[in-house]
Structure formats: C-alpha cells, structure tokens
Design an enzyme around this catalytic site. Structure first.
Site, PDB file in Angstrom:
ATOM      1  N   CYS A 101       0.795  -1.321  -0.152  1.00 47.08           N
ATOM      2  CA  CYS A 101      -0.181   0.083   0.272  1.00 47.08           C
ATOM      3  C   CYS A 101       0.841   1.310  -0.083  1.00 47.08           C
ATOM      4  CB  CYS A 101      -0.821  -0.044   1.257  1.00 47.08           C
ATOM      5  SG  CYS A 101      -2.227   1.323   1.361  1.00 47.08           S
ATOM      6  N   GLY A 125       2.087  10.359   8.774  1.00 51.36           N
ATOM      7  CA  GLY A 125       2.272  10.228  10.262  1.00 51.36           C
ATOM      8  C   GLY A 125       3.264   8.873  10.407  1.00 51.36           C
ATOM      9  N   CYS A 194      -6.381  -3.815   6.763  1.00 55.26           N
ATOM     10  CA  CYS A 194      -7.391  -3.030   6.714  1.00 55.26           C
ATOM     11  C   CYS A 194      -8.410  -3.307   5.942  1.00 55.26           C
ATOM     12  CB  CYS A 194      -6.990  -1.724   6.466  1.00 55.26           C
ATOM     13  SG  CYS A 194      -6.505  -1.443   4.750  1.00 55.26           S
TER      14      CYS A 194
END
Length: 362
Positions: A101, A125, A194
């Site tokens: 990803c 982040g 996810c």
C-alpha cells in the site's frame, strides 16, 4: 511549501498535519477511501480506512483550520494491494499488504496526484526520518519505527515526502495531540489488515482463491495430511497444522516450504527453517551505496530484528549472504538493507528487494 497531509484518522497523522501547519506550510488534509466493503464502516473494524476514521480526520482538520477532502482510491487499492495480496498467496508467497500500500498507493498514486495539483510534498504520520542529505533513516522511537515499510519507495518519491513525527517517541505524540484537543489523542493504533476487518485472513483467502487441495509432507516426502489450500500456511508456522501423526523425534514441526503449483506444504524441525542465502528482485535504491558488493544489515519482517550480511547487488536483483542463519524467511516478503551509522542517528535505509528464493547450507 504546499503540503498535502495524508490523514488516516489516527493520532500520528493528526500530529503530523499539525506540525506541518506549525512549520508554516500551506497544508491541505486528505483521507484516502480505500475500501467499498460495508464492513469498513463498522466501529469494530481494525484497519485505518473506515468511515469513522474519515470523520476523525475531518475533525482534526477543522481544529487546524485547513481544508479537508476525501479521495476515492478504492479501485486502485483493489488492483494494486488486494488483488496483489491474493495472487501472492496463491503463488505460495507471504506478502505484506501495508508495504504494498505504501509503495503503490500512499507514495505513488497519492504523490502523483498531489504533484499534478501543485503540491510540493506529502506529509504522513510514519515513524521514520529523512536526514539533511535526503536519506531515509530509522525513527527515534525504535519500537514504532516504520522505515522497513518505507524501504519500497523510490529516491524521487522520497524527495517529496515529509515524516514530521519520526523524531518523537509515541507517548509524546499522544500528549501533543491532547494539547491540541484532538479526539484522536487516545485512539488505539490500527492493526491487522485493513481490508479484512474481522481479522480472519484464512477465510478471506479461501473465499478469493477457492479450495485447492494438496498434501502436507515431511522433509523425507512422507505424506502426513491432506489440506484445503496452501494459502492456509506460511513459512515458519507451527500452530494450526493439526497433524495427527507425531514426528519421529517427538519435536514440534514447522512449515519449511510451500509449493503452490503442486499444493505441497513441507514441514520439518525448527533447524530446517534456517537459511543462509536470500535472493531478491524488484530492487528499490534509496542510497548510492546500494550497488555492487557491500557489508550491511538486512531486515525481512516489519517487526523483525536486523541481521548482518554481505549483499551482492546487480541491476534488478541481489543475493544476500547472511553471517548467521535466519529463520522463517518467506518468498514475497521484502528484504530491506540498512547501513549502520556512527553519528548517533538511526540506521540509513539503503533500499529493498522482494524475496524470491532462499537456501541453506548443510
């Protein structure tokens, strides 16, 4: 600079966006919609792409007074990450979807669109550091370091990346988020895959690959048990084998090899997992020293330790000769090379390759 802040809806990307604003950049927040699976809207989803995550990201941007958008990358995500994940398992590999990803979505598709819209950089982040020379290094917080999953970037992509939280331990990031009044300050970290909200990877693969019966055999080729699909197993696996016949020496068995073409899963003693040589292709170079032959360190799992090695690097493939054997190295994983440093900073990421084969000496 004009900075696009990638907002996952978590505490790390929240503080990264805040720091970009405080640094004087013109910041716009964006959340990537990566899944159209209805389960992804559930509060119990354990990834980073749910509707609740998008709402958390929006609230942070409202507090910062910056624009916020949601970009639909679900089609690209399905093709480059989900389909790749399924295909890789079907080939008997053990892929890391978060790494893919980062490579295909967050630092390829996202950066491509950001640059086309006039942004100078993308801020995320991630816990990693880009030093003054433009080299990628490990984070200050070694327990949260994510340089491994960033080792698949290209040098050009890295030149347009900002990692504002990489120099700060995670507890301080949460404290900083609380001072800003962000609702994400106490939000748990995302985990698991996810696009598999319930965490049942075997059921997901079974639904997408289908039954492919094969045989579990020992290192001598003796058939031990029939299975429903090689995708149910990974190199180094010990639990869940459910083999009724004990080993001759009574010791535990581990998955030592997977041949997806024949459906053969080989099990053996732990020492059979030890490999001395790793081969990899699809090289990504982030440092000029990643060329020819060199002594360095290699990491083969996101949360694994490093091992000393000698790397022989050609155009698009490399051979890694380990000084000491490693266990449980699987095809499809990334081998990320690091350069030790003596300046007190984190190790420098040289680059990476995708593992294609391993071998062991007698």
């Amino acid at each position: 600079m004009r900075v696009l802040a990638a907002m996952s809806g978590g505490v790390d990307s929240s503080v990264a966006a805040a720091r970009a604003v405080e640094a004087g950049h013109e910041v716009v927040g964006v959340h990537l919609a990566l899944s159209r699976d209805p389960q992804a809207v559930r509060a119990s989803a354990r990834g980073c792409c749910s509707i609740e995550d998008a709402s958390d990201a929006r609230r942070v941007c409202d507090k910062l007074g910056i624009p916020f958008y949601v970009w639909d990358f679900s089609d690209r995500f399905k093709e480059d990450v989900i389909d790749d994940f399924v295909d890789s398992y079907a080939r008997g590999e053990t892929p890391n979807p978060c790494l893919r990803c980062n490579e295909k979505i967050k630092f390829a598709a996202l950066l491509e669109r950001a640059r086309a819209l006039g942004f100078d950089a993308v801020a995320t982040g991630h816990y990693a550091i880009v030093d003054d020379e433009g080299y990628l290094r490990r984070s200050t917080d070694e327990h949260k370091d994510q340089s491994y999953v960033l080792g698949v970037l290209t040098k050009t992509e890295l030149a347009h990346c900002l990692f504002p939280v990489g120099d700060t331990p995670k507890p301080q990031i949460r404290e900083e988020a609380a001072r800003h009044g962000f609702s994400t300050a106490k939000k748990p970290d995302s985990y698991d895959i996810c696009f598999i909200p319930d965490g049942n990877t075997q059921a997901f693969l079974g639904a997408n690959i289908g039954l492919r019966p094969g045989m579990i055999v020992d290192t001598e080729g003796t058939e031990l048990k029939e299975h429903d699909g090689a995708f149910n197993y990974t190199i180094g696996q010990r639990k869940g084998l459910d083999i009724k016949v004990p080993s001759a020496d009574g010791r535990p068995r581990y998955v030592t090899d997977i041949d997806a073409e024949t459906g053969t899963v080989t099990v053996g003693p732990r020492e059979a997992l030890r490999v001395n040589t790793i081969r990899a292709d699809r090289l990504k170079r982030l440092h000029p020293d990643m060329n020819g032959e060199l002594d360095c360190l290699v990491q083969v799992r996101a949360h694994g330790s490093v091992a000393a090695c000698r790397a022989i690097i050609a155009e698009d493939e490399m051979v890694i000769e380990l000084h000491e054997p490693l266990e449980g190295v699987a095809r499809g994983q990334a081998a990320v090379l690091y350069l030790p440093v003596s300046d007190g900073g984190g190790e420098i990421v040289l680059g990476s390759g995708t593992i294609t084969a391993t071998s062991r000496s007698a």
